[in-house]
Design a protein around this motif. Sequence first.
Motif, short mmCIF file in Angstrom:
data_model
loop_
_atom_site.label_atom_id
_atom_site.label_comp_id
_atom_site.label_asym_id
_atom_site.label_seq_id
_atom_site.Cartn_x
_atom_site.Cartn_y
_atom_site.Cartn_z
N ASN A 185 -22.58 61.14 48.55
CA ASN A 185 -23.91 60.70 48.12
C ASN A 185 -23.97 59.21 47.81
O ASN A 185 -25.00 58.71 47.34
CB ASN A 185 -24.37 61.51 46.91
N LYS A 186 -22.84 58.52 48.02
CA LYS A 186 -22.77 57.06 47.86
C LYS A 186 -23.25 56.65 46.46
O LYS A 186 -24.10 55.78 46.29
CB LYS A 186 -23.59 56.36 48.95
N ARG A 187 -22.63 57.28 45.46
CA ARG A 187 -23.05 57.04 44.09
C ARG A 187 -21.83 56.76 43.22
O ARG A 187 -20.79 57.40 43.34
CB ARG A 187 -23.80 58.26 43.56
N TYR A 517 -16.68 51.59 59.76
CA TYR A 517 -16.82 51.36 58.32
C TYR A 517 -16.29 52.56 57.56
O TYR A 517 -16.51 53.71 57.93
CB TYR A 517 -18.28 51.09 57.96
N ILE A 518 -15.62 52.28 56.47
CA ILE A 518 -14.90 53.31 55.72
C ILE A 518 -15.88 54.24 55.02
O ILE A 518 -16.79 53.80 54.30
CB ILE A 518 -13.97 52.66 54.69
N SER A 519 -15.68 55.55 55.20
CA SER A 519 -16.51 56.55 54.52
C SER A 519 -15.70 57.41 53.55
O SER A 519 -16.28 58.11 52.73
CB SER A 519 -17.20 57.46 55.53
N ALA A 520 -14.37 57.37 53.65
CA ALA A 520 -13.55 58.15 52.73
C ALA A 520 -12.15 57.56 52.66
O ALA A 520 -11.67 56.97 53.64
CB ALA A 520 -13.48 59.61 53.15
N PHE A 521 -11.52 57.72 51.50
CA PHE A 521 -10.10 57.46 51.35
C PHE A 521 -9.37 58.80 51.36
O PHE A 521 -9.91 59.82 50.95
CB PHE A 521 -9.81 56.72 50.04
N THR A 536 -13.98 57.04 59.09
CA THR A 536 -14.75 55.82 59.40
C THR A 536 -16.16 56.16 59.84
O THR A 536 -16.56 55.91 60.97
CB THR A 536 -14.02 55.01 60.49
N LYS A 537 -16.95 56.70 58.92
CA LYS A 537 -18.34 57.06 59.20
C LYS A 537 -19.30 56.42 58.20
O LYS A 537 -20.40 56.90 57.99
CB LYS A 537 -18.51 58.58 59.18
N GLY A 538 -18.88 55.31 57.58
CA GLY A 538 -19.71 54.62 56.60
C GLY A 538 -20.57 53.55 57.22
O GLY A 538 -20.80 53.51 58.43
N ASN A 539 -21.05 52.63 56.37
CA ASN A 539 -21.81 51.48 56.87
C ASN A 539 -21.36 50.23 56.12
O ASN A 539 -20.44 50.28 55.30
CB ASN A 539 -23.32 51.71 56.73
N SER A 540 -22.01 49.11 56.37
CA SER A 540 -21.56 47.83 55.82
C SER A 540 -21.86 47.68 54.34
O SER A 540 -21.49 46.67 53.75
CB SER A 540 -22.20 46.67 56.60
#
Length: 599
Positions: A185-187, A517-521, A536-540
């Motif tokens: 949820n990018k929080r 772009y990194i979406s998880a570690f 790698t499913k994130g954004n900038s």
Amino acid sequence: MAEFKKIVITKKGQALMAKMMAGTGNIAFTKVSISDTTYTDAQLESLTSLTGIKQSTLISKITRVNDVSIKLEAAITNADLKTGYYMRTVGVYANDPQDGEILYGVMIANVAGWMPPFNGIGASSAMFNLYVTVGNSGNVSITVDKGAVATVSDVQVVWSAITDLQAYIGYNDPDIYGVEVDFKNKRFTRLAGALNKTPGAAFDSINMFGGRKRCNVTNDGKVVAYYGDAGYTETGKLKTAITIEEGSNVGTYAAGTIVQVMVEQPKFYYKTVPMELEPIDDGYGFHMRKARYYVSETPKAGFKLHPGFISDGKELEKIYLSAYEGSLWDASASLYILDDSQVADFTNDMLCSIGSVKPASGLTQNLCRTNLRKLAQKRGSGWQLSYAATVSITQMLFMIEYASFNMQEKIGIGVTNKTDDGTSSMTEITGATANLGNASGAVKNSNGYTVISYRGEENFFGNIWKFIDGMNIDRAVPKDGKPQKHDLYISDHDFDDTAKTDAYGKVGFRLPITEGYISAFGYDEKYDWLFMTSETKGNSSLPVGDYFYRHPDYNGMLAARLGGWDNSSNAGGFCWALTDAASSRTRTLGGRLVYVPTV
């Protein structure tokens, strides 16, 4: 990890308790079972059995707590587990003299914990400490599994009176500082002592943050001056003599003494709590979907000393990070190389950290990771090329202080927006943040570029890519059609560019084979301090805001690096490039020092 509610005694359990209190029987607890079934609170009291049981274990220990309650201890491991599951419900069983084995009590998870299948590398385990009401603790017997061993505590369930001590419920201690990261949820949510704090002055009184100080360190590891002291310098040589009359650095240091500009970093303890894990579907190991990160100046139950303060098993009070990117000392001429002249002697020269110089690059000289290590170690005992655990120190502290992974957004874009000319080393001169001293911030240098510093450490990212030691990546592509390897090996000593054994341990998750772009570690209990990409499913911007680079078809061992003068929004403090062999040299690559005391 899991977050459980308190145990509810079933009607069958209540009946057995009544028999015991009436003197017609004892309670003989038999086993603990774990189920992936989701139950509601309203269902628990009437349950007589559990569905979806995935694992059961006998009880290893019983302890009398008081007249009406006991503590049961049990443990499970995934050593024989072929399919992972979520631990949603735990049942405690006992023998009833009339009814046989019954479901005595049940507890359900607020947050289900993932029990992974065995990956062939290291076993995961869960230890349960169960506080159970029995009515009369003197009338309790137990079936003990002599083979049951209390292993590493991944899950600990306790009575409600002490649940506030559990990391997965949340700490309230004012001297523990935490952040919850919800990757999906990018929080970001501040926790415990970090609640309501803002970056900067609010963290200055906390030693692991405010105790970071630029200082001058001699080749033999003596700290002779701190930023703000009369004799402090960023030129690489003392301008005046300094006398220290007490402490471990006592002595007189003459004008002209060689010193490096370092950042003294006090030790701290940390705890990583994976709240939600998800199997990596195209490799092995787990993505962290939600995690809580905590740090503390002092030891706390369940916390570990950050590995940056452990070298080959030795625990350290402080280490020293480089204030500036690496430049070179020319041993034959007895002077610092200020302009990145390509004249390195990899047998006698030394890697440096000083202001007002152009960082060393491999434009034409063979400045590979192997040779950078030699240059760092040539300075003396304890000097090294920065390595994985020391990089993690700055990453973790920044993340806690700013409640973010995005250094570009929170501090500044860094020297990342140049147009590459394709031929030269386009680095900016070090020292633009000299007047920031120990503070974080960004300044425009004389060429109009934004130079950033996090609490004394200039250009943690940007300007030039920095080789990181202690990280070997096996990028071999099998010939038998099996999935591509992207295996990471970590060490904090005895660095070797090809090693996968001895000092090096294999990290328990595969790195992505696609860029983005990194979406998880990834998560590995042993390396839970490591901020390494697993997806790698994130954004900038979110959840990390940084990019992960990989080599598309290399067969062999790769090295990791941070930085880049032309990577724009891809860059940042958590951006990794796994694209070069340790033997590579290029105009875009350099390194930086770290001093790790040996005594």
